[in-house]
Structures are given as structure tokens and as C-alpha cells.
Design a protein around this motif. Sequence first.
Motif, short mmCIF file in Angstrom:
data_model
loop_
_atom_site.label_atom_id
_atom_site.label_comp_id
_atom_site.label_asym_id
_atom_site.label_seq_id
_atom_site.Cartn_x
_atom_site.Cartn_y
_atom_site.Cartn_z
N VAL A 334 25.92 90.87 34.10
CA VAL A 334 25.31 91.72 33.07
C VAL A 334 26.39 92.24 32.12
O VAL A 334 26.23 92.21 30.89
N LEU A 335 27.51 92.71 32.67
CA LEU A 335 28.61 93.18 31.83
C LEU A 335 29.17 92.04 30.98
O LEU A 335 29.53 92.23 29.81
N LEU A 336 29.23 90.84 31.56
CA LEU A 336 29.73 89.67 30.83
C LEU A 336 28.85 89.37 29.63
O LEU A 336 29.34 89.11 28.54
N ARG A 337 27.55 89.35 29.84
CA ARG A 337 26.65 89.00 28.74
C ARG A 337 26.72 90.02 27.60
O ARG A 337 26.59 89.67 26.44
N HIS A 338 26.96 91.29 27.95
CA HIS A 338 27.09 92.29 26.90
C HIS A 338 28.44 92.20 26.21
O HIS A 338 28.54 92.43 25.00
N LEU A 339 29.48 91.89 26.96
CA LEU A 339 30.80 91.69 26.35
C LEU A 339 30.75 90.57 25.32
O LEU A 339 31.30 90.68 24.22
N LEU A 340 30.08 89.47 25.66
CA LEU A 340 30.04 88.28 24.80
C LEU A 340 28.83 88.28 23.87
O LEU A 340 28.72 87.39 23.02
N CYS A 341 27.94 89.24 24.03
CA CYS A 341 26.74 89.32 23.20
C CYS A 341 25.89 88.06 23.37
O CYS A 341 25.39 87.50 22.40
N TRP A 342 25.73 87.63 24.62
CA TRP A 342 24.89 86.48 24.94
C TRP A 342 23.56 86.96 25.49
O TRP A 342 23.41 88.13 25.86
N SER A 343 22.60 86.05 25.58
CA SER A 343 21.30 86.41 26.16
C SER A 343 21.37 86.33 27.67
O SER A 343 22.30 85.74 28.25
N LEU A 344 20.37 86.89 28.33
CA LEU A 344 20.32 86.85 29.78
C LEU A 344 20.18 85.42 30.29
O LEU A 344 20.68 85.06 31.34
N HIS A 345 19.52 84.56 29.50
CA HIS A 345 19.37 83.15 29.86
C HIS A 345 20.73 82.47 29.98
O HIS A 345 20.91 81.56 30.79
N ASP A 346 21.67 82.89 29.14
CA ASP A 346 22.99 82.24 29.13
C ASP A 346 23.78 82.48 30.40
O ASP A 346 24.68 81.71 30.72
N VAL A 347 23.50 83.58 31.12
CA VAL A 347 24.28 83.90 32.32
C VAL A 347 23.51 83.64 33.61
O VAL A 347 23.96 84.02 34.69
N VAL A 348 22.35 82.99 33.50
CA VAL A 348 21.66 82.53 34.72
C VAL A 348 22.47 81.38 35.31
O VAL A 348 22.93 80.49 34.59
N VAL A 349 22.66 81.39 36.63
CA VAL A 349 23.46 80.34 37.25
C VAL A 349 23.05 80.20 38.71
O VAL A 349 22.61 81.16 39.35
N PHE A 350 23.16 78.96 39.23
CA PHE A 350 22.97 78.72 40.65
C PHE A 350 24.35 78.76 41.31
O PHE A 350 25.32 78.24 40.75
N THR A 351 24.44 79.35 42.47
CA THR A 351 25.73 79.50 43.15
C THR A 351 26.40 78.13 43.35
O THR A 351 25.77 77.17 43.80
#
Length: 482
Positions: A334-351
Motif C-alpha cells: 500500500v505504501l509502495l503504490r502511494h509512493l509511486l502513484c500507481w493503482s491498487l491493480h498494479d501492486v496485486v501479486v501472487f507470492t
Amino acid sequence: MDGARDRNQPPFAASVDLDGGHMSLQGLAHHALYTRHLKTVVGGLVLVTLVMLVMYTTPTPTALILSAANSLRDTGNFPKPYVSSGKAGYDVAASLPLRQEKEKEKEKEKRKEEGQVERGIPEKAFGLGSQDRESWRSEVLMAGESAEAQCRPQHHVMFLKTHKCASSTVQNIFLRYGYTNNLTFALPGAGNYLGNPGLFKAGLIPKSLLPPSGKVDIFAVHTRLNFKDHSSVLHNDTRWVTLVRDPATLYESLFNFFHLKNGYNLDLSSFSSQPMARLMELPRYGGKFGKNQMLFDLGYSDNMSVTQLRQAIEELDGLFDLVMVAERMDESLVLLRHLLCWSLHDVVVFTKNARRQEVKPTLDPQTRQTLRELNSADALLYDHFMAKHRRAVLEFGVRRMADEVSALRSLRDEYFEDCGAREVKGKDSTLKFKEYSGLVSSYVTSNNSDQNCLMLSLPELPLVDTVRRKQLKVLEEMRAPS
């Protein structure tokens, strides 16, 4: 009773001499009453004044928190350069020269671009932009946002990939984002390493993979930090990101995943019975893996004095815009997406490349304490950035963070279902793309026609190869005579 008086009488109700004159009991009573009223009025005025001062000059708890957090984010005061003393046979880490010049250039570029937000976590979120998602998630993400103050997505990222810190999971995010948005990467001619155990050198990137400008948009493969050479291939407005993990857990993962037992002829369960002096002398396995692994990946010697170590941590704190914490992964995303101004979709990931729970050994308290002592430098590093992460969450807002984490997890579940993903445990000879080890899970999807689904499921090496092929093709076409 001697000395007693009527409680209804004014105090000192006796004839007294004032300045050589005489005042009656009644006159003195009027004088005392006047004095008392005067004191009441003056006292009231003083009280009102104090209340007004408190209301308009005392900072609120929120203001105090934001002030402290902003001080932590201040990027104008970088520590003095430090040269770590590496062991014989290793490159000396001229670790982090002053970044003032870099910051000056960055400010020039930022002034040229309208709407550029200052370093740190932007205050405004970047909306989901997907109408088919549940309305409650959209409300969570858009709450408190202002259209006129939306930030601009960042396309320049330096991700320092630390071993066994869930860095392959985070790497997948950057590779997918860059591939989808036609960005360029720092890539080796083969494999996924650009420097290690030696420090990174700009010449390690083949010219065939380097854009004409000599600058890349994203650096997200394994490397060993060398600020000068890394900066030479990155844009001035690059956001710097890395990951830390509890050092005892990290070392256990490193030891078992890379089979350090074979090199040390020593089982991890016997560490607590060994003299610490012997454990400290264990060499880096293959020149890459050993104690204080995070600091080693970050370009420092694994043996430093306390003074040098504290200086190194200060330098790293000043260099990185965000240090994610593996044990707080979803909060970190969540902090990463706000730092980079990306959408939540961009930081969805499978382990990625993570051992399954059932194959992880349980560390007894004594062994855990021994590993923490062995990795005491990494422990100090980890404790510093864990504390900073907690402050960042407090600044972000605990309730707001909980809402976004919930939205992220819900969205991840939707992707897993929409992609028709399933987990494959252990080795499977039928899989086209395999993970490094049978100890970790692979993912296959039934929706391979969807590029995002396919990239979400790919292991690290096949995904790096996919990105490299595309970049080679694009750069060859750029260089071809028209």
C-alpha cells in the motif's frame, strides 16, 4: 476561643492604621471587597488569555506526528560518504557518496514538470479506474482524495533486490508494470544478476540492452549496491526501494534454500551449541551468501564497527524512499503504490519463490537468538526500518491502512479466481515454467490469453527472459536504419 472570629465577618475586620490614617471597620470591609473583585476580574482575563494561547499555538497530536514524519522524509540532509572496509578478495564498497548534486538535478527536472509531487508518500491516492469492481473498494480508495491534487504515476524505480526477503514477489510487480507500460530495464545478457558478489558496475549491462540515452527506467534484478554506478544508469527522479526481513528468519531461509549445510558441514540446529567466534568465521558461501546478508547486498562489508554500522544505516535511510518490510508485506505494498502513484491493480501479486509453510522448519528460541546474534548488524538495520515502517503507517492512518489492505487482499482473490489460477506444490515435470526449487509453489492459470494473468503466474527467470526478449527487439528496431 482565642483567635477565633465570625466566618461572616470580612477578614481583618478590625481598626487598622493605613499610611498614618485611620480606617473604620466598614471602610476596610469595602476596601477588601473591592480588592477581591479586582483580583477576580484580572484572574479571569489571564485565564481567557491562556486558553486562547493553548487553542491557537499548541500543535495537535496529528500535527506532531506529521511533523516528525516529514522530518524523517527530509531528503536534503544526506550523511557524509562512508567507505566500508571489505575483506581481502572483495571489492571495497565506496558505498554512498553525497547525493546533493543528484538532488539538485532532480529538483530542476521536477520544476519543469507540472503537478510533480514532492518526495515521500504522496498524500493523494491514485484511483482504481475499474468500474466492474465492488463499489465499496472504490469508496475506500477514493475517500479523502481531491481531483485537483492527484499525483502523477512514477516510471523510474530502483529496486534493490535483497536475498530471501520476498524480493522475487515484489520484483514481479516492477517487471509486469514496466513490460505493460513499455519501459526499459537494466538487464544482464543472461540470467538475473548484475553484480554480486562484486559491486555493480555500469559496464555489466550489455550495450545491446542499453537505451541510446544510457539510462533505464527500472532496475529490478539482483545486484550489489554501488551508488555511483547505479546512479549513472538511472534517471535523476528515480524512486529508490528495497526490502528488509527479520534476520533470524532470513538466515534460516538462506541456509536451507541454498544448502549452506553442504558448504559448512554444519547443521543449523547445532548452531546454538557452537562458539559464536566459530560461527562468525564461517565464509560467505559461494562468495554470495552468509551472515548479515542484507547489508552485504546493500553494498557494505559484513564486518563493521558499531560506529560504521550506524553511519551506514543513516546513509541507507537517506537514500531509499521506501524500505518495505517482508513481515508487513501488504502494508508495504500500500505504501509502495502511494509512493509511486500507481493503482491498487498494479501492486496485486501472487507470492513468488517462497517455501510452503509445511516445509519450513520451526526455529527454537535458543537457535533464533543465536542467529540474531550472528546477524547482529542486520538486526540493527531491520529494527531501524521496522520502527520507521510503523511510523509511516501511523502517518498514513491506521484505519485507512486497514481499509486499503483489505481492498488489496480482496482484489488479489479476484485476480486468482478470474485468472483461473491454481497452486502447484512441489516439482511437476509437466510444468513448462518451473520455480527454482521443489520447496516452493508454482502457479498455473487457465486464462493464458490474458497477458497480466500469465505474467502474474510466471516464475522469476522466465519473466526476466520475456522482458529481455522484448527489450532487445525494441532496441534493435530503434537502431535499425530507416
